[in-house]
Design an enzyme around this catalytic site. Structure first.
Site, PDB file in Angstrom:
ATOM      1  N   HIS A 165     -12.590   7.229  -6.582  1.00  0.00           N
ATOM      2  CA  HIS A 165     -13.122   5.196  -6.498  1.00  0.00           C
ATOM      3  C   HIS A 165     -12.368   5.134  -5.339  1.00  0.00           C
ATOM      4  CE1 HIS A 165     -10.485   3.251 -10.005  1.00  0.00           C
ATOM      5  NE2 HIS A 165      -9.603   3.560  -8.606  1.00  0.00           N
TER       6      HIS A 165
ATOM      7  N   GLU B  74     -14.039   7.517 -14.636  1.00  0.00           N
ATOM      8  CA  GLU B  74     -13.973   6.287 -14.049  1.00  0.00           C
ATOM      9  C   GLU B  74     -15.237   5.583 -14.647  1.00  0.00           C
ATOM     10  OE1 GLU B  74     -12.861   5.741 -10.499  1.00  0.00           O
ATOM     11  OE2 GLU B  74     -11.714   7.976  -9.392  1.00  0.00           O
TER      12      GLU B  74
ATOM     13  N   GLU C  47     -16.509   1.705  -6.469  1.00  0.00           N
ATOM     14  CA  GLU C  47     -16.681   2.195  -7.978  1.00  0.00           C
ATOM     15  C   GLU C  47     -18.823   2.709  -7.703  1.00  0.00           C
ATOM     16  OE1 GLU C  47     -15.050   2.790 -10.151  1.00  0.00           O
ATOM     17  OE2 GLU C  47     -14.235   1.233  -9.571  1.00  0.00           O
TER      18      GLU C  47
HETATM   19  C1  LIG Z   1      -5.019   4.610  -8.281  1.00  0.00           C
HETATM   20  S1  LIG Z   1      -4.127   5.973  -8.503  1.00  0.00           S
HETATM   21  C2  LIG Z   1      -4.384   6.850  -9.950  1.00  0.00           C
HETATM   22  C3  LIG Z   1      -3.620   7.544 -10.101  1.00  0.00           C
HETATM   23  C4  LIG Z   1      -3.376   8.120 -11.903  1.00  0.00           C
HETATM   24  N1  LIG Z   1      -4.800   9.341 -12.208  1.00  0.00           N
HETATM   25  C5  LIG Z   1      -3.757   7.397 -13.113  1.00  0.00           C
HETATM   26  O1  LIG Z   1      -4.693   7.181 -13.006  1.00  0.00           O
HETATM   27  O2  LIG Z   1      -2.642   6.793 -13.471  1.00  0.00           O
HETATM   28  C6  LIG Z   1      -4.400   7.402  -7.086  1.00  0.00           C
HETATM   29  C7  LIG Z   1      -3.188   7.905  -7.174  1.00  0.00           C
HETATM   30  O3  LIG Z   1      -3.683   8.850  -6.089  1.00  0.00           O
HETATM   31  C8  LIG Z   1      -2.659   9.419  -5.280  1.00  0.00           C
HETATM   32  N2  LIG Z   1      -3.073   9.662  -3.735  1.00  0.00           N
HETATM   33  C9  LIG Z   1      -3.705   8.813  -2.150  1.00  0.00           C
HETATM   34  N3  LIG Z   1      -3.838   9.621  -1.573  1.00  0.00           N
HETATM   35  C10 LIG Z   1      -3.320  10.865  -2.012  1.00  0.00           C
HETATM   36  C11 LIG Z   1      -3.421  12.663  -1.573  1.00  0.00           C
HETATM   37  N4  LIG Z   1      -4.118  11.802  -0.290  1.00  0.00           N
HETATM   38  N5  LIG Z   1      -3.311  12.996  -2.160  1.00  0.00           N
HETATM   39  C12 LIG Z   1      -2.705  13.510  -3.328  1.00  0.00           C
HETATM   40  N6  LIG Z   1      -3.008  11.915  -4.265  1.00  0.00           N
HETATM   41  C13 LIG Z   1      -2.960  11.133  -3.869  1.00  0.00           C
HETATM   42  C14 LIG Z   1      -1.895   8.415  -4.759  1.00  0.00           C
HETATM   43  O4  LIG Z   1      -0.663   8.582  -4.427  1.00  0.00           O
HETATM   44  C15 LIG Z   1      -2.716   7.628  -7.029  1.00  0.00           C
HETATM   45  O5  LIG Z   1      -1.288   7.924  -7.238  1.00  0.00           O
END
Ligand SMILES: C[S@@+](CC[C@H](N)C(=O)[O-])C[C@H]1O[C@@H](n2cnc3c(N)ncnc32)[C@H](O)[C@@H]1O
Length: 346
Positions: free
Chosen positions: A243, A272, A311
């Site tokens: 999302h 999601e 979303e």
């Molecule tokens: C909204 S958080 C959700 C984290 C986890 N899935 C949770 O529900 O607790 C989105 C996650 O995507 C990671 N993220 C963002 N860009 C990324 C990338 N290019 N490669 C890997 N992870 C990434 C962020 O660091 C973050 O931890």
């Protein structure tokens, strides 16, 4: 005929009058909408729920103000507001009398327990993160994003904080930690590894996130960029990740996940929100309606906090999954804000 028309006019104007009256009350919800968040944040910072919990029984205002070391008259007003919102309960205690007046006691509710600073179901850090200055500032830039959709400079988080959320958190580790802890509040799912010890899990995230992840039996932490590659596994599990991204970015991430899983038996599990637009609101229970509302709130959060995230409706999920090469998928509602989507490459 004339009489009927006149009756209709009178009836309509009564309905409009009632609507006007309601609007004049409802407008204050929007004028002072931020107040609930601010007072709940204040309650968490003061540690009100924690004080009552550690005392082990309801407390008088005097006990509470001395435990929290704060001004009694203002604390009284804060508690009056929180009781009015049913976040704490006020119970009459005839046994403790001050002067000729019975002292009331403040007690926990299921909602106030979610504001405890620790504990498995605490949501306190989530409130603190969403109400932190870097997360609040972008809300002032929403209309600019709507007007200039597509221009990089229009992303509200970047306009307010100079970087997108992920780069900002990499450079401001304390905020990054707050964000990760807030996500952990929501992801009770992480306890699955404890419930299913036979699963070997890989926690894959950006390097600065995994570098501070706690060691956990059966979980290997791997840092990387999901736009480059995703670690090989039987299944890829993405919760509240897609999302954050636009359709073309989602398709890229999903293609990387497809490359990481076995063609025949692999699957991608996505947790999601699914936005349902034409649902029959009448048939839904109050809680279901509130959960649907959270999905729409989250969609607004995506406008404020991500560059192009959103979303998605069932049709939008089908589009990104199809474009990423998944030939079938299922969607299951699990009575939370999110649904579970399972996508299969074969
Ligand atoms: C909204 S958080 C959700 C984290 C986890 N899935 C949770 O529900 O607790 C989105 C996650 O995507 C990671 N993220 C963002 N860009 C990324 C990338 N290019 N490669 C890997 N992870 C990434 C962020 O660091 C973050 O931890």
């Amino acid at each position: 005929m004339e009489g009927t028309q006149r009756d209709k006019l009178i009836w309509r104007s009564k309905e409009e009058e009632a609507e006007d009256k309601r609007a004049k009350v409802d407008i204050y919800k929007y004028i002072f909408g931020f107040v609930e968040m601010a007072v709940v944040k204040c309650a968490i910072e003061l540690g009100i729920a924690d004080a009552i919990e550690s005392r082990g029984h309801p407390m008088t205002l005097l006990e509470l103000s001395s435990a929290l070391d704060c001004a009694l008259p203002t604390l009284y007003r804060i508690m009056r507001f929180l009781v009015n919102r049913r976040i704490f309960k006020e119970i009459r205690d005839d046994a403790s009398v001050q002067g000729s007046q019975a002292c009331n006691l403040y007690a926990q509710t299921a909602l106030s327990r979610l504001l405890l600073r620790s504990g498995e179901s605490s949501m306190a850090v989530f409130v603190l993160m969403e109400s932190s200055p870097p997360m609040l500032a972008p809300w002032h830039g929403m209309s600019a994003r709507v007007k200039d959709e597509g221009a990089d400079s229009s992303a509200p988080f970047e306009a307010a904080n100079g970087k997108d959320l992920w780069s900002y958190d990499a450079a401001n580790l304390a905020h990054g930690q707050l964000f990760n802890e807030a996500m952990a509040c929501n992801a009770s799912v992480r306890r699955w590894w404890k419930a299913c010890p036979w699963i070997r899990g890989i926690n894959f995230d950006l390097p600065h996130v995994v570098s501070v992840a706690l060691e956990s039996d059966g979980v290997e932490h791997v840092g990387g960029d999901m736009f480059d590659s995703v670690p090989k596994a039987d299944a890829a599990f993405l919760m509240w990740v897609l999302h954050d991204w636009a359709d073309d970015e989602c398709i890229q991430i999903l293609k990387k996940c497809r490359e990481a899983i076995p063609e025949e038996k692999g699957k991608v599990i996505i947790v999601e929100s699914v936005i349902e637009i034409n649902n029959d609101q009448q048939k839904l229970k109050e809680e279901e309606l509130k959960l649907k509302d959270v999905g729409l709130f989250l969609d607004m959060v995506m406008i404020a906090h991500t560059n192009k995230g959103k979303e998605r409706t069932l049709e939008e999920w089908a589009y990104v999954l199809g474009q990423a090469g998944f030939i079938r998928h299922t969607v299951r509602s699990i009575n939370t804000v999110s649904s579970v989507i399972e996508a299969f490459p074969a």
